[in-house]
Enzyme design. Sequence first.
Site, short mmCIF file in Angstrom:
data_model
loop_
_atom_site.label_atom_id
_atom_site.label_comp_id
_atom_site.label_asym_id
_atom_site.label_seq_id
_atom_site.Cartn_x
_atom_site.Cartn_y
_atom_site.Cartn_z
N THR A 130 -59.15 10.19 -27.33
CA THR A 130 -59.74 10.88 -28.48
C THR A 130 -58.70 11.53 -29.40
OG1 THR A 130 -61.61 11.40 -27.05
CG2 THR A 130 -61.50 12.54 -29.18
N GLU A 131 -58.86 11.29 -30.70
CA GLU A 131 -58.03 11.91 -31.72
C GLU A 131 -58.78 13.12 -32.30
OE1 GLU A 131 -55.81 10.65 -35.93
OE2 GLU A 131 -57.10 9.22 -34.87
N THR A 153 -71.06 4.70 -23.59
CA THR A 153 -72.18 4.21 -24.40
C THR A 153 -71.99 4.42 -25.90
OG1 THR A 153 -73.36 6.31 -24.18
CG2 THR A 153 -73.82 4.61 -22.52
N GLY A 154 -70.93 5.15 -26.30
CA GLY A 154 -70.64 5.31 -27.72
C GLY A 154 -70.00 4.05 -28.29
N HIS A 164 -48.65 12.34 -36.93
CA HIS A 164 -49.21 13.17 -35.88
C HIS A 164 -49.16 14.65 -36.24
CE1 HIS A 164 -48.25 9.70 -32.97
NE2 HIS A 164 -49.55 9.73 -33.19
N GLU A 218 -40.38 11.03 -32.30
CA GLU A 218 -40.58 11.22 -33.73
C GLU A 218 -40.19 12.65 -34.09
OE1 GLU A 218 -45.33 12.37 -33.67
OE2 GLU A 218 -44.75 10.35 -34.24
#
Length: 291
Positions: free
Chosen positions: A97-98, A17-18, A247, A209
């Site tokens: 999610t970050e 719902t976000g 990152h 990386e």
Amino acid sequence: MAIWLDETSKILVQGITGSEGRKHTARMLRAGSVIVGGTNPKKAGTEVEGVPVFATVAETIEKTGANVSVVYVPPAGTKAAVIEAIDTGIPLVVVITEGVPVHDTTDFWAYAQSKGNTTRIIGPNCPGIISPGKSNAGIIPADITPPGRIGLVSKSGTLTYQMMYELRDFGFSTAVGIGGDPVIGTTHIDALDAFQADDGTDAIVMIGEIGGDAEERAAAYIEAHITKPVVGYVAGFTAPEGKTMGHAGAIVSGSSGTAQAKKEALEKAGVRVGKTPSETARLMADVMRSF
């Protein structure tokens, strides 16, 4: 074929719902993903894009048979959301999610291990997983490439998209964005092992990386266990020493974790390594034309 995600996957969305949950639920549905439910305890009984919202993960699974969760919960609530999913024994949780605190990721990763490691975690801070033409769980654009026989595992979301685009004439069995945080659930090695066992994958692209030693460990695994062709790319050759680049895990201390060291380890294992993403794609194109 594909790894971990296919047309039989039934996806639930935690945080549906976000704003991000709503947006990407719509995108995943347009891609043909089977999304059977979402969760928000305060909005149970409502719908998002025609998808029913339930109070808990357990209820969603009971009512719909969901076997994949995609998490769009904000960082402060991510740990609780992932632990809730692990408690149900759901096979796959994709954490988009970050900004999840590293100690939270460590806690829920360790919790998954303590529960018998029955739940595979991809992420956090990742673009998710897509098996083109079958299903899409996350934020990877679904129209970049058709189905094919290349497997892709990448720390970088952006480079995932670029590699998929550059190799669109060949297509992909599955592309997995594992995320670039210092602690993640699924590693390069996990994906390499799965692609090795997948009859629908002929060759593998691995994108790493700077920072850490994940690529060196993957190189050792490739040398010992992978017989399919692997082409690699390591981002960060021009990164200044001691700087965090992109990152949270991409920090180099002295000679440890440099792009050059990773490139040398991969080449020692028989991996063809491109100097740029485009060169890496050309190397893989040559491999695919040899079949």
